[in-house]
Design a protein around this motif. Sequence first.
Motif, PDB file in Angstrom:
ATOM      1  N   ALA A  57     -10.615   7.737  -5.884  1.00 33.28           N
ATOM      2  CA  ALA A  57     -10.295   8.709  -4.843  1.00 33.28           C
ATOM      3  C   ALA A  57      -9.017   8.325  -4.099  1.00 33.28           C
ATOM      4  O   ALA A  57      -8.693   7.138  -3.975  1.00 33.28           O
ATOM      5  CB  ALA A  57     -11.456   8.813  -3.855  1.00 33.28           C
ATOM      6  N   PRO A  58      -8.263   9.295  -3.596  1.00 32.62           N
ATOM      7  CA  PRO A  58      -7.121   8.997  -2.715  1.00 32.62           C
ATOM      8  C   PRO A  58      -7.613   8.309  -1.441  1.00 32.62           C
ATOM      9  O   PRO A  58      -8.793   8.409  -1.072  1.00 32.62           O
ATOM     10  CB  PRO A  58      -6.515  10.366  -2.422  1.00 32.62           C
ATOM     11  CG  PRO A  58      -7.056  11.259  -3.491  1.00 32.62           C
ATOM     12  CD  PRO A  58      -8.413  10.736  -3.844  1.00 32.62           C
ATOM     13  N   PHE A  59      -6.712   7.675  -0.735  1.00 32.60           N
ATOM     14  CA  PHE A  59      -7.144   6.870   0.404  1.00 32.60           C
ATOM     15  C   PHE A  59      -6.015   6.731   1.411  1.00 32.60           C
ATOM     16  O   PHE A  59      -4.848   7.054   1.149  1.00 32.60           O
ATOM     17  CB  PHE A  59      -7.546   5.474  -0.074  1.00 32.60           C
ATOM     18  CG  PHE A  59      -6.370   4.627  -0.493  1.00 32.60           C
ATOM     19  CD1 PHE A  59      -5.841   3.680   0.359  1.00 32.60           C
ATOM     20  CD2 PHE A  59      -5.747   4.815  -1.727  1.00 32.60           C
ATOM     21  CE1 PHE A  59      -4.753   2.920  -0.008  1.00 32.60           C
ATOM     22  CE2 PHE A  59      -4.660   4.059  -2.113  1.00 32.60           C
ATOM     23  CZ  PHE A  59      -4.153   3.104  -1.250  1.00 32.60           C
ATOM     24  N   THR A  60      -6.389   6.239   2.573  1.00 35.03           N
ATOM     25  CA  THR A  60      -5.454   5.718   3.555  1.00 35.03           C
ATOM     26  C   THR A  60      -6.124   4.535   4.236  1.00 35.03           C
ATOM     27  O   THR A  60      -7.343   4.358   4.132  1.00 35.03           O
ATOM     28  CB  THR A  60      -5.051   6.781   4.584  1.00 35.03           C
ATOM     29  OG1 THR A  60      -3.957   6.284   5.370  1.00 35.03           O
ATOM     30  CG2 THR A  60      -6.202   7.109   5.515  1.00 35.03           C
ATOM     31  N   ILE A  87       0.832  -1.202   0.000  1.00 33.16           N
ATOM     32  CA  ILE A  87       0.000   0.000   0.000  1.00 33.16           C
ATOM     33  C   ILE A  87       0.870   1.257   0.000  1.00 33.16           C
ATOM     34  O   ILE A  87       0.580   2.253  -0.676  1.00 33.16           O
ATOM     35  CB  ILE A  87      -0.945  -0.010   1.222  1.00 33.16           C
ATOM     36  CG1 ILE A  87      -1.828  -1.269   1.197  1.00 33.16           C
ATOM     37  CG2 ILE A  87      -1.810   1.232   1.235  1.00 33.16           C
ATOM     38  CD1 ILE A  87      -2.698  -1.358  -0.019  1.00 33.16           C
ATOM     39  N   ILE A  88       1.961   1.218   0.759  1.00 27.55           N
ATOM     40  CA  ILE A  88       2.892   2.352   0.754  1.00 27.55           C
ATOM     41  C   ILE A  88       3.536   2.512  -0.619  1.00 27.55           C
ATOM     42  O   ILE A  88       3.733   3.629  -1.111  1.00 27.55           O
ATOM     43  CB  ILE A  88       3.960   2.158   1.844  1.00 27.55           C
ATOM     44  CG1 ILE A  88       3.327   2.248   3.233  1.00 27.55           C
ATOM     45  CG2 ILE A  88       5.070   3.195   1.707  1.00 27.55           C
ATOM     46  CD1 ILE A  88       4.303   2.023   4.362  1.00 27.55           C
ATOM     47  N   THR A  89       3.848   1.383  -1.255  1.00 26.70           N
ATOM     48  CA  THR A  89       4.537   1.426  -2.545  1.00 26.70           C
ATOM     49  C   THR A  89       3.699   2.133  -3.609  1.00 26.70           C
ATOM     50  O   THR A  89       4.240   2.888  -4.427  1.00 26.70           O
ATOM     51  CB  THR A  89       4.884   0.007  -3.002  1.00 26.70           C
ATOM     52  OG1 THR A  89       5.649  -0.637  -1.979  1.00 26.70           O
ATOM     53  CG2 THR A  89       5.685   0.021  -4.291  1.00 26.70           C
ATOM     54  N   ILE A  90       2.393   1.894  -3.608  1.00 25.39           N
ATOM     55  CA  ILE A  90       1.553   2.498  -4.642  1.00 25.39           C
ATOM     56  C   ILE A  90       1.102   3.907  -4.273  1.00 25.39           C
ATOM     57  O   ILE A  90       0.369   4.540  -5.035  1.00 25.39           O
ATOM     58  CB  ILE A  90       0.324   1.624  -4.950  1.00 25.39           C
ATOM     59  CG1 ILE A  90      -0.596   1.532  -3.729  1.00 25.39           C
ATOM     60  CG2 ILE A  90       0.747   0.247  -5.415  1.00 25.39           C
ATOM     61  CD1 ILE A  90      -1.901   0.829  -4.022  1.00 25.39           C
ATOM     62  N   GLY A  91       1.508   4.393  -3.091  1.00 26.69           N
ATOM     63  CA  GLY A  91       1.286   5.803  -2.781  1.00 26.69           C
ATOM     64  C   GLY A  91       0.100   6.106  -1.902  1.00 26.69           C
ATOM     65  O   GLY A  91      -0.553   7.140  -2.108  1.00 26.69           O
ATOM     66  N   ALA A  92      -0.190   5.271  -0.918  1.00 21.48           N
ATOM     67  CA  ALA A  92      -1.258   5.601   0.024  1.00 21.48           C
ATOM     68  C   ALA A  92      -0.863   6.826   0.842  1.00 21.48           C
ATOM     69  O   ALA A  92       0.308   7.001   1.208  1.00 21.48           O
ATOM     70  CB  ALA A  92      -1.529   4.412   0.954  1.00 21.48           C
ATOM     71  N   LEU A  93      -1.831   7.679   1.135  1.00 23.27           N
ATOM     72  CA  LEU A  93      -1.556   8.902   1.876  1.00 23.27           C
ATOM     73  C   LEU A  93      -1.382   8.589   3.358  1.00 23.27           C
ATOM     74  O   LEU A  93      -2.099   7.766   3.926  1.00 23.27           O
ATOM     75  CB  LEU A  93      -2.711   9.891   1.687  1.00 23.27           C
ATOM     76  CG  LEU A  93      -2.995  10.324   0.244  1.00 23.27           C
ATOM     77  CD1 LEU A  93      -4.181  11.274   0.206  1.00 23.27           C
ATOM     78  CD2 LEU A  93      -1.772  10.976  -0.380  1.00 23.27           C
ATOM     79  N   THR A  94      -0.421   9.246   3.973  1.00 22.10           N
ATOM     80  CA  THR A  94      -0.226   9.079   5.412  1.00 22.10           C
ATOM     81  C   THR A  94      -1.078  10.046   6.222  1.00 22.10           C
ATOM     82  O   THR A  94      -1.262   9.847   7.427  1.00 22.10           O
ATOM     83  CB  THR A  94       1.251   9.286   5.787  1.00 22.10           C
ATOM     84  OG1 THR A  94       1.652  10.584   5.337  1.00 22.10           O
ATOM     85  CG2 THR A  94       2.120   8.227   5.123  1.00 22.10           C
ATOM     86  N   PHE A  95      -1.585  11.094   5.588  1.00 23.65           N
ATOM     87  CA  PHE A  95      -2.454  12.046   6.271  1.00 23.65           C
ATOM     88  C   PHE A  95      -3.547  12.459   5.297  1.00 23.65           C
ATOM     89  O   PHE A  95      -3.264  13.005   4.232  1.00 23.65           O
ATOM     90  CB  PHE A  95      -1.671  13.285   6.733  1.00 23.65           C
ATOM     91  CG  PHE A  95      -2.501  14.254   7.520  1.00 23.65           C
ATOM     92  CD1 PHE A  95      -2.605  14.128   8.898  1.00 23.65           C
ATOM     93  CD2 PHE A  95      -3.177  15.282   6.893  1.00 23.65           C
ATOM     94  CE1 PHE A  95      -3.377  15.017   9.634  1.00 23.65           C
ATOM     95  CE2 PHE A  95      -3.951  16.173   7.612  1.00 23.65           C
ATOM     96  CZ  PHE A  95      -4.042  16.042   8.998  1.00 23.65           C
ATOM     97  N   ILE A  96      -4.785  12.176   5.655  1.00 27.50           N
ATOM     98  CA  ILE A  96      -5.915  12.504   4.800  1.00 27.50           C
ATOM     99  C   ILE A  96      -7.075  12.954   5.680  1.00 27.50           C
ATOM    100  O   ILE A  96      -7.431  12.278   6.644  1.00 27.50           O
ATOM    101  CB  ILE A  96      -6.312  11.299   3.915  1.00 27.50           C
ATOM    102  CG1 ILE A  96      -7.494  11.648   3.009  1.00 27.50           C
ATOM    103  CG2 ILE A  96      -6.603  10.067   4.745  1.00 27.50           C
ATOM    104  CD1 ILE A  96      -7.779  10.572   1.979  1.00 27.50           C
TER     105      ILE A  96
END
Length: 318
Positions: free
Chosen positions: A263-266, A232-241
């Motif tokens: 949509a962006p996600f975490t 999930i980190i590799t594909i660019g999940a947001l750490t703050f949303i």
Amino acid sequence: MPADSLTVADGSPDAHLQAVRHLIARHKTLDWLFGLLGVAALMFAMLVFAMLFGQMLVNGFPHLSWDFFTSFPSRRAASAGILSAWVGTILVMLVTAVVAVPLGVGAGIYLEEYAPKNLLTDIIEINVTNLAGVPSIIYGLLALALFVYQFGLGQSIAAAGLTLALLILPVVIVATREAIRTIPQQIREGAYACGATKWQVVAHHIVPYSLPGIMTGVIIGLARAIGETAPIITIGALTFIAFLPPSPFGNPGHLISFDWLTAPFTVMPIQMFNWISRPEAAFQANAAAAGLVLVVMTLSMNAIAIWIRYHFRKRIKW
């Protein structure tokens, strides 16, 4: 002459019986020692889990509240919550289940019931088994190149769900095949004797009888996916949303909307990673509380698997 040998020097019945008794006693001792070793290993594992879970419970439980579940992440630990994290987790797992379950179960049924036994099938089976042990970061790199860049999905819920679906697909396939292998061959032969076709045998006998094992493997695979962080980190999940994806329902002019897929996600593990990397003790406690929620979600999925297995086994009549 060895003590456990069944052949004795004098050949008398008493000596033969004594040798047999000595052999049985030695095997019982080895069985007892192996059982004791297994119990010790189990108790050690349970003790480690109890210590970790207990520490997380003590640190995190006081922070569980309605505001914690309904608030967005914040730079202030006292007002930070997991709303966007648990909503994102549910949506990502929904995509994962929709993709991985039909493909995995279908592939398992085909490989076990339809695929011809040849070199190509053997190569596929070996690769499926090997893929189940590939590190999750490899799936993240593959998804980054394929879903994010090649297909243009970006850092979205759809990309995350497809990534985790690839991750658990070998697990679902192997679990499906193992569940099908437990079905006695007599059931197939009896159905064929009554004039059933291949599809009828699979649809009316093989799948219903193996469904408890299949569903158990599916839920266990999903329980593994819910805690994955590296892909999930590799594909660019947001750490703050601080916002939620668009709602699937209630949009004007649309009964169901799929805008949330882009949509962006975490997710929960990412939120925990964000909090645990901060030096403040309050954020550490928030991470422990989020960990409790994640553990409860995972245990709930395993409990569902046990209930499904028990429910379908009661309906099966061999």
